[in-house]
Enzyme design. Structure first.
Site, PDB file in Angstrom:
ATOM      1  N   ARG A 117       0.883  -1.184   0.000  1.00  0.00           N
ATOM      2  CA  ARG A 117       0.000   0.000   0.000  1.00  0.00           C
ATOM      3  C   ARG A 117       0.911   1.221   0.000  1.00  0.00           C
ATOM      4  NH1 ARG A 117      -5.249   1.428   3.598  1.00  0.00           N
ATOM      5  NH2 ARG A 117      -6.066   0.059   1.980  1.00  0.00           N
ATOM      6  N   HIS A 144      -7.444   0.832  -6.325  1.00  0.00           N
ATOM      7  CA  HIS A 144      -7.621  -0.054  -5.168  1.00  0.00           C
ATOM      8  C   HIS A 144      -8.310  -1.338  -5.661  1.00  0.00           C
ATOM      9  CE1 HIS A 144      -7.746  -1.330  -1.150  1.00  0.00           C
ATOM     10  NE2 HIS A 144      -8.566  -0.470  -0.605  1.00  0.00           N
ATOM     11  N   GLN A 147     -10.078  -3.976  -3.284  1.00  0.00           N
ATOM     12  CA  GLN A 147     -11.366  -3.496  -2.774  1.00  0.00           C
ATOM     13  C   GLN A 147     -12.460  -3.738  -3.813  1.00  0.00           C
ATOM     14  OE1 GLN A 147     -12.238  -1.871   0.365  1.00  0.00           O
ATOM     15  NE2 GLN A 147     -14.207  -2.465  -0.505  1.00  0.00           N
ATOM     16  N   ASP A 239     -17.233   7.356  -1.123  1.00  0.00           N
ATOM     17  CA  ASP A 239     -15.957   7.206  -0.407  1.00  0.00           C
ATOM     18  C   ASP A 239     -15.623   8.569   0.199  1.00  0.00           C
ATOM     19  OD1 ASP A 239     -13.457   6.309   0.458  1.00  0.00           O
ATOM     20  OD2 ASP A 239     -12.494   6.541  -1.500  1.00  0.00           O
ATOM     21  N   CYS A 279     -16.314   1.719   0.723  1.00  0.00           N
ATOM     22  CA  CYS A 279     -15.134   0.883   0.992  1.00  0.00           C
ATOM     23  C   CYS A 279     -14.714   0.954   2.465  1.00  0.00           C
ATOM     24  CB  CYS A 279     -13.979   1.302   0.087  1.00  0.00           C
ATOM     25  SG  CYS A 279     -13.551   3.044   0.259  1.00  0.00           S
ATOM     26  N   ARG A 307     -13.549  -8.583   1.697  1.00  0.00           N
ATOM     27  CA  ARG A 307     -12.126  -8.318   1.442  1.00  0.00           C
ATOM     28  C   ARG A 307     -11.312  -9.565   1.777  1.00  0.00           C
ATOM     29  NH1 ARG A 307     -10.001  -3.214   1.495  1.00  0.00           N
ATOM     30  NH2 ARG A 307      -8.124  -4.330   0.851  1.00  0.00           N
TER      31      ARG A 307
HETATM   32  N1  NVA Z   1      -9.944   6.860  -1.149  1.00  0.00           N
HETATM   33  C1  NVA Z   1      -9.544   6.366   0.149  1.00  0.00           C
HETATM   34  C2  NVA Z   1      -9.787   4.881   0.227  1.00  0.00           C
HETATM   35  C3  NVA Z   1      -9.457   4.279   1.562  1.00  0.00           C
HETATM   36  C4  NVA Z   1      -9.673   2.811   1.587  1.00  0.00           C
HETATM   37  C5  NVA Z   1      -8.095   6.706   0.393  1.00  0.00           C
HETATM   38  O1  NVA Z   1      -7.272   6.516  -0.508  1.00  0.00           O
HETATM   39  O2  NVA Z   1      -7.774   7.173   1.489  1.00  0.00           O
HETATM   40  N1   CP Z   2     -11.158  -0.170   2.505  1.00  0.00           N
HETATM   41  C1   CP Z   2      -9.891  -0.229   2.944  1.00  0.00           C
HETATM   42  O1   CP Z   2      -8.956  -0.470   2.188  1.00  0.00           O
HETATM   43  O2   CP Z   2      -9.750  -0.038   4.285  1.00  0.00           O
HETATM   44  P1   CP Z   2      -8.380   0.145   5.062  1.00  0.00           P
HETATM   45  O3   CP Z   2      -7.825   1.485   4.693  1.00  0.00           O
HETATM   46  O4   CP Z   2      -8.778   0.066   6.506  1.00  0.00           O
HETATM   47  O5   CP Z   2      -7.439  -0.954   4.677  1.00  0.00           O
END
Ligand code: NVA
Ligand code: CP
Length: 319
Positions: A117, A144, A147, A239, A279, A307
């Site tokens: 990540r 992502h 997800q 989101d 998500c 997930r």
């Molecule tokens: N768009 C959000 C998704 C988190 C799972 C982010 O990147 O923070």
């Molecule tokens: N939806 C998701 O990826 O959650 P986290 O940021 O908690 O991993």
């Protein structure tokens, strides 16, 4: 019992591949992963052993925080009989300037796969270019995909098919919007994204999405009118308005996004049996009201559970 033919089939198709973005997969491959996810989920529910990754290790590199991704990957590896190693940026020499390429080459000598990540999508591409093991994208600024695989599983379980469905994404044209558009375009789900004018999805990604939609027949649209997007929708998705790593003026941003809040008034435009997906993590009373996310149409916790199952399907297919 686990069907060895199904496992072999998945492996023969995907073994050794990376999972960086949905655009790298065909509709048939994603459909196989969805069905395989449901099979693994059923096995876990009835307590049937499915230790398909005994002796395998997954390295998990996190440059941003996570609840779901971290816990579901680690638990998934454990349930599959393997081991997962959590590494944050400061634990690794990347934090002291070691290159991504060297890190990829070294980790490839120890572990069987890497989940990462990070911020720039180019980092996961560079890791993949230099690794001899599968790389899995656990979220970048652009995509992502893990997800969205779980989201597709959730929609498929609830609706029984993707045929004739319309998904409305309302909010920031971010990593989720881009991955959902891609997932819908590949699977043939109509998708409209409603975002403020200055927060629309990347035009280059939109072009690629349109290319996939031309093959599947999905109707893909962008608008700045949330009502138009939600009209007749089977699935409403939103989101956060400010993704991890974004550091502008949050109060100003909230004002410009308020019109895109998913609330009781907006959801009236959707089909009567619409599903609400997010998500997570969610900010109640910002992108969605508590009445919607905690209401009868919301499946956000089934979605979060999926997930785990979807990533187990990815892991056993790739590793
Ligand atoms: N768009 C959000 C998704 C988190 C799972 C982010 O990147 O923070
Ligand atoms: N939806 C998701 O990826 O959650 P986290 O940021 O908690 O991993």
């Amino acid at each position: 019992m686990i069907n060895p033919v199904v496992v072999q089939n998945m492996k023969s198709k995907l073994e050794g591949k990376h999972f960086l973005k949905l655009a790298d997969f065909t509709k048939a491959e994603l459909m196989d992963l969805i069905r395989y996810t449901i099979q693994l989920k059923n096995m876990q529910k009835v307590g049937e052993s499915h230790q398909l990754l005994k002796g395998k290790t997954l390295a998990m590199i996190f440059e941003k925080s996570s609840t779901r991704t971290r816990v579901s990957f680690e638990t998934g590896m454990y349930q599959l009989g393997g081991h997962a190693m959590f590494l944050n940026k400061n634990d690794l020499q990347i934090g002291n300037g070691e290159t991504i390429a060297d890190t990829a080459k070294v980790l490839s000598r120890y572990v069987d796969g890497i989940m990462i990540r990070t911020y720039d999508h180019a980092i996961v591409e560079e890791l993949a270019d230099n690794a001899s093991i599968p790389i899995i994208n656990g979220l970048t600024d652009d995509f992502h995909p893990c997800q969205v695989l779980a989201d597709l599983v959730t929609i498929y379980e609830e609706k029984g098919s993707f045929k004739g469905l319309k998904l409305a994404f309302v909010g920031d044209g971010n990593n989720m919007a881009q991955s959902l558009l891609m997932g819908c375009a590949i699977m043939g789900i109509d998708c409209t994204v409603a975002s403020p004018d200055n927060s629309q999805v990347d035009p280059e990604v939109f072009k690629q999405v349109m290319g996939k939609a031309a093959v599947s027949g999905a109707k893909i649209e962008q608008t700045n009118d949330p009502h138009k997007a939600v009209e007749g929708a089977d699935v409403i998705y939103t989101d956060v308005w400010a993704s991890m790593g974004w550091n502008g003026d949050l109060e100003k941003r909230k004002q410009s996004f308020m019109k895109f809040q998913v609330n009781d008034e907006l959801v009236k435009e959707a089909k009567e049996d619409y599903l609400f997906l997010h998500c997570l993590p969610a900010h109640r009373e910002e992108e969605v009201t508590g009445t919607v996310i905690d209401g009868d149409h919301s499946v956000v916790f089934d979605q979060a559970e999926n997930r785990l199952h979807a990533q187990k399907a990815i892991l056993t297919s790739l590793l």
